[in-house]
Design an enzyme around this catalytic site. Structure first.
Site, short mmCIF file in Angstrom:
data_model
loop_
_atom_site.label_atom_id
_atom_site.label_comp_id
_atom_site.label_asym_id
_atom_site.label_seq_id
_atom_site.Cartn_x
_atom_site.Cartn_y
_atom_site.Cartn_z
N THR A 74 0.84 -1.20 0.00
CA THR A 74 0.00 0.00 0.00
C THR A 74 0.88 1.25 0.00
O THR A 74 0.66 2.19 -0.79
CB THR A 74 -0.94 0.00 1.22
OG1 THR A 74 -1.73 -1.18 1.18
CG2 THR A 74 -1.84 1.23 1.23
N SER A 201 5.13 -7.22 -1.45
CA SER A 201 4.80 -7.20 -0.03
C SER A 201 5.24 -8.48 0.66
O SER A 201 4.96 -9.59 0.16
CB SER A 201 3.29 -7.02 0.11
OG SER A 201 2.93 -7.01 1.47
N HIS A 203 4.23 -10.01 3.40
CA HIS A 203 3.30 -10.97 4.01
C HIS A 203 2.52 -11.80 3.01
O HIS A 203 1.72 -12.66 3.38
CB HIS A 203 2.37 -10.27 5.02
CG HIS A 203 1.28 -9.43 4.44
ND1 HIS A 203 -0.04 -9.83 4.43
CD2 HIS A 203 1.30 -8.21 3.86
CE1 HIS A 203 -0.79 -8.88 3.89
NE2 HIS A 203 0.00 -7.89 3.54
N CYS A 334 -8.85 -6.73 2.44
CA CYS A 334 -8.76 -5.29 2.73
C CYS A 334 -10.11 -4.60 2.63
O CYS A 334 -10.28 -3.51 3.14
CB CYS A 334 -7.80 -4.61 1.78
SG CYS A 334 -6.26 -5.47 1.69
N1 PLP Z 1 -2.16 -5.07 -3.86
C1 PLP Z 1 -2.65 -6.32 -3.89
C2 PLP Z 1 -2.94 -6.98 -5.21
C3 PLP Z 1 -2.90 -6.99 -2.70
O1 PLP Z 1 -3.40 -8.23 -2.72
C4 PLP Z 1 -2.63 -6.34 -1.47
C5 PLP Z 1 -2.95 -6.98 -0.17
O2 PLP Z 1 -4.03 -7.43 0.05
C6 PLP Z 1 -2.11 -5.03 -1.49
C7 PLP Z 1 -1.89 -4.43 -2.71
C8 PLP Z 1 -1.77 -4.29 -0.22
O3 PLP Z 1 -0.60 -4.83 0.30
P1 PLP Z 1 -0.09 -4.50 1.80
O4 PLP Z 1 -0.94 -5.32 2.70
O5 PLP Z 1 1.34 -4.95 1.80
O6 PLP Z 1 -0.21 -3.05 2.00
#
Ligand code: PLP
Length: 391
Positions: A74, A201, A203, A334
């Site tokens: 993000t 990312s 995680h 999310c």
């Molecule tokens: N983009 C995608 C395609 C994702 O699946 C996610 C997480 O769910 C994110 C962005 C956001 O990542 P982060 O949790 O590292 O901020």
């Protein structure tokens, strides 16, 4: 006591690989130094960050000076999109993205939309892929950035990244890809694909939450972006803040393991996913959402007609019985607080009812055949029970 769990929600987050935990642990305990301290203790942390940067760069074919550590995708997405928008606003204020992007991209674009930028949200076909001709005709002289995700978090659909990057560059714009779901699962080389900006990312690839990275191209087609966070000038001034050394070491280790074990993981996860999908599709009124040829090998988004997905999730994890907890999802973690249907599925033409009857199974490297056999049996029972209640 927590129930035994069969975890099929790896696109939401993954379990930390024990080897990743082992690599990061010393930096939470004995080696707790600040990577910017100049004493010998700090040098150890600095070297560990340097090593991790090489591991991350190595996984995507980047140079080490092109990796900026962040708190996750993000933040990397915000840094990239707002950065390009700000730095190239004299050239133009038009950005192109896709209706099925993650909210991190969509909401960042919406923010810019409200600040005098113009954003084109490309639609997708019923299989989740974008139409390249439509992209070509949407590119303009004032387009500064095209941001298209590599692989979708809900359906696993993989966009034709190389072709998109080429069209984008032919029009003189930069190409950014949210590769959060793809990095570590499939081979990615930023030079071969001509990617200018890419986020990843920890995680999503067996490292902990709270760490990620942004690749910012410095050779061949240099991208210049300003910082979002100002302070001590860390990360070449692009992301100030004391470095999260344990997280960064973990991310580096996860990248190293992903690179070494990608082929093995891909083969075993694909076998399990395909077996599960084949069996679940034997249930009447089921269908896979999204293109099945251009798709991540771990993801299976299935429509169970006339079976509410929240009820399925409850049925698979009911706290009041002593069955296993089977963790799956219906859309992005999310946005799971949202009561709207999945914007990804509705953009692909599903009506609200079908979008609310779809389940995402996302497998990972720790899943076993025994687990999948149980899942097939229990999902079948739950769907049957729910449909009987509706009748
Ligand atoms: N983009 C995608 C395609 C994702 O699946 C996610 C997480 O769910 C994110 C962005 C956001 O990542 P982060 O949790 O590292 O901020």
């Amino acid at each position: 006591m927590q129930k035994d769990i069969i975890y099929l929600d790896n696109n939401a987050t993954t379990k930390v690989d024990p080897r990743v935990l082992e690599a990061m642990m010393p930096f939470l305990t004995d080696n707790f130094a600040n990577a910017n301290s100049t004493h010998q203790f700090g040098v150890g942390a600095f070297d560990a960050v340097k090593n991790a940067r090489a591991q991350v760069a190595g996984l995507i074919g980047a140079e080490t000076n092109e990796i900026i550590f962040t708190s996750g995708s993000t933040e990397a997405i915000n840094l990239a999109i707002k950065g390009v928008a700000e730095n190239y606003k004299e050239k133009g204020k038009h950005i192109i993205t896709v209706a099925t992007e993650h909210s991190a991209v969509l909401d960042t674009c919406k923010h810019l939309d409200s600040r005098g930028y113009e954003v084109t949200y490309l639609p997708v076909n019923t299989d989740g892929l974008i139409d390249l001709e439509l992209l070509r005709s949407s590119l303009r002289k004032d387009t500064v950035l095209v941001s298209v995700m590599y692989a979708n978090n809900e359906t696993g659909v993989i966009q034709p990244i190389k072709e998109i990057a080429k069209l984008t560059h032919d029009a003189g714009a930069f190409f950014m890809t949210d590769a959060t779901q793809a990095v570590g699962k499939i081979p990615i080389n930023v030079d071969e694909l001509k990617i200018d900006l890419l986020c990843l990312s920890g995680h999503k690839m067996y490292a902990p939450k709270g760490v990620g990275a942004l690749f910012v191209r410095q050779h061949l087609n240099r991208v210049k972006i300003p910082a979002l966070l100002h302070g001590g000038g860390h990360e070449k001034g692009l992301r100030s803040g004391t470095l999260n050394v344990p997280g960064i070491v973990a991310l580096g280790k996860a990248c190293e393991l992903a690179q070494k074990e990608m082929k093995k993981n891909a083969e075993s996860i694909l076998t399990l996913r395909d077996y599960q999908e084949e069996q679940l599709l034997k249930i009447a009124g089921t269908k896979v959402n999204g293109n099945t040829r251009h798709r991540l090998y771990n993801t299976s988004n299935i429509l169970f007609k006339d079976a509410d997905s929240d009820a399925i999730i409850m049925g698979l994890s009911n706290p009041e019985n002593d069955l296993l907890l089977i963790a799956v999802s219906n859309g992005s973690a999310c946005t799971s607080a949202s009561i709207d249907p999945s914007h990804v599925l509705t953009a692909m033409g599903l009506d609200e009812k079908d979008a609310f009857s779809s389940i995402r199974f996302s497998l990972g490297k720790f899943n076993t055949k025994e687990e999948i056999v149980v899942v097939i049996e229990v999902v079948g029972k739950v769907v049957k029970t729910l449909r009987a209640m509706v009748l």
